[in-house]
Design an enzyme around this catalytic site. Structure first.
Site, PDB file in Angstrom:
ATOM      1  N   ASN A 168      -2.145   0.324   7.072  1.00 61.78           N
ATOM      2  CA  ASN A 168      -1.654  -0.944   7.631  1.00 61.78           C
ATOM      3  C   ASN A 168      -0.741  -1.714   6.672  1.00 61.78           C
ATOM      4  O   ASN A 168      -0.679  -2.929   6.681  1.00 61.78           O
ATOM      5  CB  ASN A 168      -2.828  -1.793   8.135  1.00 61.78           C
ATOM      6  CG  ASN A 168      -3.815  -2.118   7.033  1.00 61.78           C
ATOM      7  OD1 ASN A 168      -3.630  -1.722   5.882  1.00 61.78           O
ATOM      8  ND2 ASN A 168      -4.865  -2.844   7.367  1.00 61.78           N
ATOM      9  N   TYR A 182     -12.915  -2.963  -2.544  1.00 59.80           N
ATOM     10  CA  TYR A 182     -13.404  -2.767  -1.175  1.00 59.80           C
ATOM     11  C   TYR A 182     -14.931  -2.701  -1.125  1.00 59.80           C
ATOM     12  O   TYR A 182     -15.496  -2.068  -0.229  1.00 59.80           O
ATOM     13  CB  TYR A 182     -12.768  -1.509  -0.564  1.00 59.80           C
ATOM     14  CG  TYR A 182     -11.305  -1.687  -0.183  1.00 59.80           C
ATOM     15  CD1 TYR A 182     -10.873  -2.823   0.518  1.00 59.80           C
ATOM     16  CD2 TYR A 182     -10.358  -0.722  -0.508  1.00 59.80           C
ATOM     17  CE1 TYR A 182      -9.543  -2.997   0.872  1.00 59.80           C
ATOM     18  CE2 TYR A 182      -9.018  -0.889  -0.150  1.00 59.80           C
ATOM     19  CZ  TYR A 182      -8.615  -2.031   0.541  1.00 59.80           C
ATOM     20  OH  TYR A 182      -7.297  -2.204   0.905  1.00 59.80           O
ATOM     21  N   HIS A 196      -2.167  -5.070   1.705  1.00 59.80           N
ATOM     22  CA  HIS A 196      -3.400  -5.841   1.509  1.00 59.80           C
ATOM     23  C   HIS A 196      -2.998  -7.261   1.157  1.00 59.80           C
ATOM     24  O   HIS A 196      -2.056  -7.466   0.384  1.00 59.80           O
ATOM     25  CB  HIS A 196      -4.222  -5.269   0.343  1.00 59.80           C
ATOM     26  CG  HIS A 196      -5.272  -6.253  -0.119  1.00 59.80           C
ATOM     27  ND1 HIS A 196      -6.487  -6.378   0.504  1.00 59.80           N
ATOM     28  CD2 HIS A 196      -5.244  -7.207  -1.089  1.00 59.80           C
ATOM     29  CE1 HIS A 196      -7.168  -7.359  -0.072  1.00 59.80           C
ATOM     30  NE2 HIS A 196      -6.438  -7.883  -1.046  1.00 59.80           N
ATOM     31  N   GLU A 245      -9.077 -11.323  -7.202  1.00 59.03           N
ATOM     32  CA  GLU A 245      -8.232 -10.136  -7.018  1.00 59.03           C
ATOM     33  C   GLU A 245      -7.016 -10.152  -7.953  1.00 59.03           C
ATOM     34  O   GLU A 245      -6.614  -9.102  -8.462  1.00 59.03           O
ATOM     35  CB  GLU A 245      -7.778 -10.059  -5.545  1.00 59.03           C
ATOM     36  CG  GLU A 245      -8.949  -9.760  -4.614  1.00 59.03           C
ATOM     37  CD  GLU A 245      -8.570  -9.720  -3.133  1.00 59.03           C
ATOM     38  OE1 GLU A 245      -7.404 -10.026  -2.794  1.00 59.03           O
ATOM     39  OE2 GLU A 245      -9.442  -9.360  -2.333  1.00 59.03           O
ATOM     40  N   LYS A 266       0.838  -1.206   0.000  1.00 58.08           N
ATOM     41  CA  LYS A 266       0.000   0.000   0.000  1.00 58.08           C
ATOM     42  C   LYS A 266       0.874   1.257   0.000  1.00 58.08           C
ATOM     43  O   LYS A 266       2.078   1.193   0.300  1.00 58.08           O
ATOM     44  CB  LYS A 266      -0.896  -0.010   1.245  1.00 58.08           C
ATOM     45  CG  LYS A 266      -1.946  -1.127   1.269  1.00 58.08           C
ATOM     46  CD  LYS A 266      -2.864  -0.987   2.494  1.00 58.08           C
ATOM     47  CE  LYS A 266      -3.986  -2.016   2.475  1.00 58.08           C
ATOM     48  NZ  LYS A 266      -4.987  -1.760   3.544  1.00 58.08           N
TER      49      LYS A 266
HETATM   50  N1  UDP Z   1     -10.144  -0.524   7.247  1.00 57.83           N
HETATM   51  C1  UDP Z   1     -10.160   0.629   8.020  1.00 57.83           C
HETATM   52  N2  UDP Z   1     -10.960   0.651   9.138  1.00 57.83           N
HETATM   53  C2  UDP Z   1     -11.732  -0.400   9.502  1.00 57.83           C
HETATM   54  C3  UDP Z   1     -11.707  -1.571   8.697  1.00 57.83           C
HETATM   55  C4  UDP Z   1     -10.905  -1.592   7.581  1.00 57.83           C
HETATM   56  O1  UDP Z   1      -9.469   1.590   7.720  1.00 57.83           O
HETATM   57  O2  UDP Z   1     -12.441  -0.328  10.532  1.00 57.83           O
HETATM   58  C5  UDP Z   1      -9.276  -0.570   6.044  1.00 57.83           C
HETATM   59  C6  UDP Z   1      -7.916  -1.211   6.301  1.00 57.83           C
HETATM   60  O3  UDP Z   1      -6.944  -0.512   5.520  1.00 57.83           O
HETATM   61  C7  UDP Z   1      -8.114  -2.612   5.766  1.00 57.83           C
HETATM   62  C8  UDP Z   1      -9.067  -2.371   4.582  1.00 57.83           C
HETATM   63  O4  UDP Z   1      -9.928  -1.329   5.033  1.00 57.83           O
HETATM   64  O5  UDP Z   1      -6.893  -3.210   5.390  1.00 57.83           O
HETATM   65  C9  UDP Z   1      -9.895  -3.585   4.181  1.00 57.83           C
HETATM   66  O6  UDP Z   1     -10.601  -4.046   5.300  1.00 57.83           O
HETATM   67  P1  UDP Z   1     -10.724  -5.599   5.589  1.00 57.83           P
HETATM   68  O7  UDP Z   1     -11.769  -5.771   6.651  1.00 57.83           O
HETATM   69  O8  UDP Z   1     -10.895  -6.358   4.330  1.00 57.83           O
HETATM   70  O9  UDP Z   1      -9.309  -5.925   6.305  1.00 57.83           O
HETATM   71  P2  UDP Z   1      -8.029  -6.720   5.774  1.00 57.83           P
HETATM   72  O10 UDP Z   1      -8.531  -7.874   4.930  1.00 57.83           O
HETATM   73  O11 UDP Z   1      -7.176  -5.768   5.001  1.00 57.83           O
HETATM   74  O12 UDP Z   1      -7.349  -7.190   7.039  1.00 57.83           O
HETATM   75 MG    MG Z   2      -9.833  -7.869   3.374  1.00 57.14          MG
END
Ligand code: UDP
Ligand code: MG
Length: 153
Positions: free
Chosen positions: A112, A49, A115, A126, A9
């Protein structure tokens, strides 16, 4: 063998962590099957997303993925989807376990670092979203026989 998507990212590029992160996957024994830098689009991010479309932070999240180019990677290995997901750690960097990429390099929910695909089914969708035909390569690692036993592959 399984293939999975990793996106380095904007937070990974801006923090100068591209080497640190890719080094971990390399040392683990995952095969790098594809890698390119690209500028993500709002359309791609809306699709990627879609499961978060009703969240108040949806647009902010999409914008955060487009603020600089990213690096998209395809890694391959036995059980690669789960292995990479475990190495990634919990979504929020503050909650992610030490030793994971997010646990070691992030203090944030949104920023974070990477991805990673969360299932084999989503990985296939994806990878198609971010890689064109011919951008994912099949080649054999010379270390293959020291990465796996014959009956594991
Ligand atoms: N995200 C965020 N706040 C939240 C949940 C998700 O900013 O409360 C962002 C975060 O960058 C995350 C992305 O949205 O990596 C996708 O969310 P997902 O639940 O799919 O988490 P991941 O699979 O990345 O762990
Ligand atoms: Mg995810």
């Amino acid at each position: 063998m399984e293939k999975t998507l990793v996106i380095l990212k904007p937070s990974c590029l801006q923090r100068g962590l591209v080497g640190e992160v890719t080094k971990r996957f390399e040392r683990k024994g995952l095969r790098l099957a594809g890698m390119k830098m690209c500028q993500l689009t709002d359309e791609q991010m809306s699709e990627h997303y879609a499961h978060l479309a009703d969240k108040p932070f949806f647009q902010q999240l999409k914008d955060s993925m487009m603020i600089t180019p990213v690096v998209v990677c395809c890694y391959e290995g036995v059980g690669a989807v789960e292995v990479v997901r475990q190495m990634t750690g919990a979504t929020c960097g503050r909650k992610a376990a030490p030793g994971t990429i997010r646990g070691d390099f992030s203090m944030s929910f949104q920023e974070n670092i990477i991805h990673t695909s969360d299932s084999l089914e989503n990985a296939a969708v994806e990878l198609k979203r971010f890689f064109k035909d011919g951008e994912i390569f099949d080649y054999t690692l010379p270390t293959q026989q020291f990465l796996y036993a014959a009956d594991e592959v």
